[in-house]
Design a protein around this motif. Structure first.
Motif, PDB file in Angstrom:
ATOM      1  N   MET A   1       0.850  -1.182   0.000  1.00  0.00           N
ATOM      2  CA  MET A   1       0.000   0.000   0.000  1.00  0.00           C
ATOM      3  C   MET A   1       0.890   1.238   0.000  1.00  0.00           C
ATOM      4  N   PRO A   2       0.658   2.154  -0.925  1.00  0.00           N
ATOM      5  CA  PRO A   2       1.502   3.345  -0.978  1.00  0.00           C
ATOM      6  C   PRO A   2       1.240   4.263   0.218  1.00  0.00           C
ATOM      7  N   ASP A   3       2.262   4.983   0.586  1.00  0.00           N
ATOM      8  CA  ASP A   3       2.187   5.922   1.700  1.00  0.00           C
ATOM      9  C   ASP A   3       1.268   7.081   1.316  1.00  0.00           C
ATOM     10  N   PRO A   4       0.209   7.357   2.109  1.00  0.00           N
ATOM     11  CA  PRO A   4      -0.698   8.442   1.739  1.00  0.00           C
ATOM     12  C   PRO A   4      -0.072   9.824   1.940  1.00  0.00           C
ATOM     13  N   TYR A   5       0.984   9.902   2.719  1.00  0.00           N
ATOM     14  CA  TYR A   5       1.668  11.164   2.971  1.00  0.00           C
ATOM     15  C   TYR A   5       3.155  11.002   2.647  1.00  0.00           C
ATOM     16  N   PRO A   6       3.519  10.896   1.373  1.00  0.00           N
ATOM     17  CA  PRO A   6       4.907  10.577   1.035  1.00  0.00           C
ATOM     18  C   PRO A   6       5.885  11.694   1.345  1.00  0.00           C
ATOM     19  N   ARG A   7       5.414  12.918   1.457  1.00  0.00           N
ATOM     20  CA  ARG A   7       6.333  14.040   1.691  1.00  0.00           C
ATOM     21  C   ARG A   7       6.178  14.644   3.080  1.00  0.00           C
ATOM     22  N   ARG A   8       5.612  13.899   4.004  1.00  0.00           N
ATOM     23  CA  ARG A   8       5.446  14.423   5.364  1.00  0.00           C
ATOM     24  C   ARG A   8       6.789  14.751   6.024  1.00  0.00           C
ATOM     25  N   PRO A   9       7.835  13.906   5.909  1.00  0.00           N
ATOM     26  CA  PRO A   9       9.119  14.289   6.507  1.00  0.00           C
ATOM     27  C   PRO A   9       9.694  15.572   5.894  1.00  0.00           C
ATOM     28  N   LEU A  10       9.528  15.745   4.592  1.00  0.00           N
ATOM     29  CA  LEU A  10      10.006  16.966   3.949  1.00  0.00           C
ATOM     30  C   LEU A  10       9.231  18.176   4.457  1.00  0.00           C
ATOM     31  N   ARG A  11       7.921  18.051   4.564  1.00  0.00           N
ATOM     32  CA  ARG A  11       7.096  19.163   5.058  1.00  0.00           C
ATOM     33  C   ARG A  11       7.482  19.528   6.495  1.00  0.00           C
ATOM     34  N   THR A  12       7.702  18.517   7.329  1.00  0.00           N
ATOM     35  CA  THR A  12       8.079  18.763   8.717  1.00  0.00           C
ATOM     36  C   THR A  12       9.439  19.435   8.804  1.00  0.00           C
ATOM     37  N   ALA A  13      10.411  18.928   8.058  1.00  0.00           N
ATOM     38  CA  ALA A  13      11.756  19.512   8.098  1.00  0.00           C
ATOM     39  C   ALA A  13      11.761  20.940   7.565  1.00  0.00           C
ATOM     40  N   ALA A  14      11.007  21.202   6.505  1.00  0.00           N
ATOM     41  CA  ALA A  14      10.957  22.552   5.950  1.00  0.00           C
ATOM     42  C   ALA A  14      10.309  23.528   6.932  1.00  0.00           C
ATOM     43  N   THR A  15       9.283  23.080   7.643  1.00  0.00           N
ATOM     44  CA  THR A  15       8.632  23.928   8.630  1.00  0.00           C
ATOM     45  C   THR A  15       9.555  24.192   9.815  1.00  0.00           C
ATOM     46  N   VAL A  16      10.236  23.156  10.290  1.00  0.00           N
ATOM     47  CA  VAL A  16      11.183  23.324  11.397  1.00  0.00           C
ATOM     48  C   VAL A  16      12.323  24.258  10.976  1.00  0.00           C
ATOM     49  N   GLU A  17      12.769  24.132   9.746  1.00  0.00           N
ATOM     50  CA  GLU A  17      13.837  25.003   9.250  1.00  0.00           C
ATOM     51  C   GLU A  17      13.403  26.471   9.298  1.00  0.00           C
ATOM     52  N   LEU A  18      12.208  26.762   8.810  1.00  0.00           N
ATOM     53  CA  LEU A  18      11.722  28.138   8.793  1.00  0.00           C
ATOM     54  C   LEU A  18      11.517  28.679  10.204  1.00  0.00           C
ATOM     55  N   ILE A  19      10.890  27.894  11.064  1.00  0.00           N
ATOM     56  CA  ILE A  19      10.625  28.353  12.430  1.00  0.00           C
ATOM     57  C   ILE A  19      11.930  28.565  13.194  1.00  0.00           C
ATOM     58  N   SER A  20      12.880  27.663  13.037  1.00  0.00           N
ATOM     59  CA  SER A  20      14.149  27.826  13.753  1.00  0.00           C
ATOM     60  C   SER A  20      14.925  29.043  13.244  1.00  0.00           C
ATOM     61  N   LEU A  21      14.826  29.346  11.958  1.00  0.00           N
ATOM     62  CA  LEU A  21      15.482  30.554  11.441  1.00  0.00           C
ATOM     63  C   LEU A  21      14.822  31.802  12.007  1.00  0.00           C
ATOM     64  N   ILE A  22      13.508  31.795  12.113  1.00  0.00           N
ATOM     65  CA  ILE A  22      12.803  32.938  12.713  1.00  0.00           C
ATOM     66  C   ILE A  22      13.219  33.112  14.167  1.00  0.00           C
ATOM     67  N   VAL A  23      13.337  32.006  14.905  1.00  0.00           N
ATOM     68  CA  VAL A  23      13.779  32.076  16.303  1.00  0.00           C
ATOM     69  C   VAL A  23      15.200  32.631  16.386  1.00  0.00           C
ATOM     70  N   LEU A  24      16.081  32.165  15.514  1.00  0.00           N
ATOM     71  CA  LEU A  24      17.465  32.650  15.524  1.00  0.00           C
ATOM     72  C   LEU A  24      17.542  34.147  15.221  1.00  0.00           C
ATOM     73  N   LEU A  25      16.831  34.585  14.211  1.00  0.00           N
ATOM     74  CA  LEU A  25      16.883  36.002  13.843  1.00  0.00           C
ATOM     75  C   LEU A  25      16.217  36.887  14.891  1.00  0.00           C
ATOM     76  N   THR A  26      15.130  36.399  15.484  1.00  0.00           N
ATOM     77  CA  THR A  26      14.480  37.162  16.555  1.00  0.00           C
ATOM     78  C   THR A  26      15.391  37.260  17.764  1.00  0.00           C
ATOM     79  N   ASN A  27      16.050  36.179  18.106  1.00  0.00           N
ATOM     80  CA  ASN A  27      16.994  36.188  19.218  1.00  0.00           C
ATOM     81  C   ASN A  27      18.146  37.150  18.934  1.00  0.00           C
ATOM     82  N   LEU A  28      18.627  37.158  17.730  1.00  0.00           N
ATOM     83  CA  LEU A  28      19.730  38.038  17.362  1.00  0.00           C
ATOM     84  C   LEU A  28      19.308  39.499  17.425  1.00  0.00           C
TER      85      LEU A  28
END
Length: 94
Positions: A1-28
């Protein structure tokens, strides 16, 4: 059975990347706490590298999503959008 969410890890990593960059820049820009930078910095770096790797391994990739993934912060989400919203153009029958 194919994975119904094949790009979920990519979506999660991309979201974490954006949020962590916002946290870094806000902290700076505000208090510049070393503890926040030492936590969010490696998290952002890992998410950034994972995003690039996930896009590069996607079977439907082309050159443009890989290049977009290399943009820090928003590139992963742009590449994900490009991978999920492009495809062969439907030809209308008149």
């Amino acid at each position: 059975m194919p994975d119904p969410y094949p790009r979920r890890p990519l979506r999660t990593a991309a979201t974490v990347e954006l949020i962590s960059l916002i946290v870094l820049l806000t902290n700076l820009a505000t208090v510049h706490l070393p503890a926040v930078a030492s936590l969010a910095g490696p998290l952002h770096g890992c998410a950034y590298l994972f995003t690039i790797g996930a896009v590069a391994r996607d079977p439907q990739r082309t050159g443009r999503p890989v290049i977009l993934a290399c943009l820090p912060g928003i590139g992963g989400l742009l590449a994900l959008h490009r991978l999920t919203h492009t495809g062969p153009l439907a030809v209308r029958a008149s």
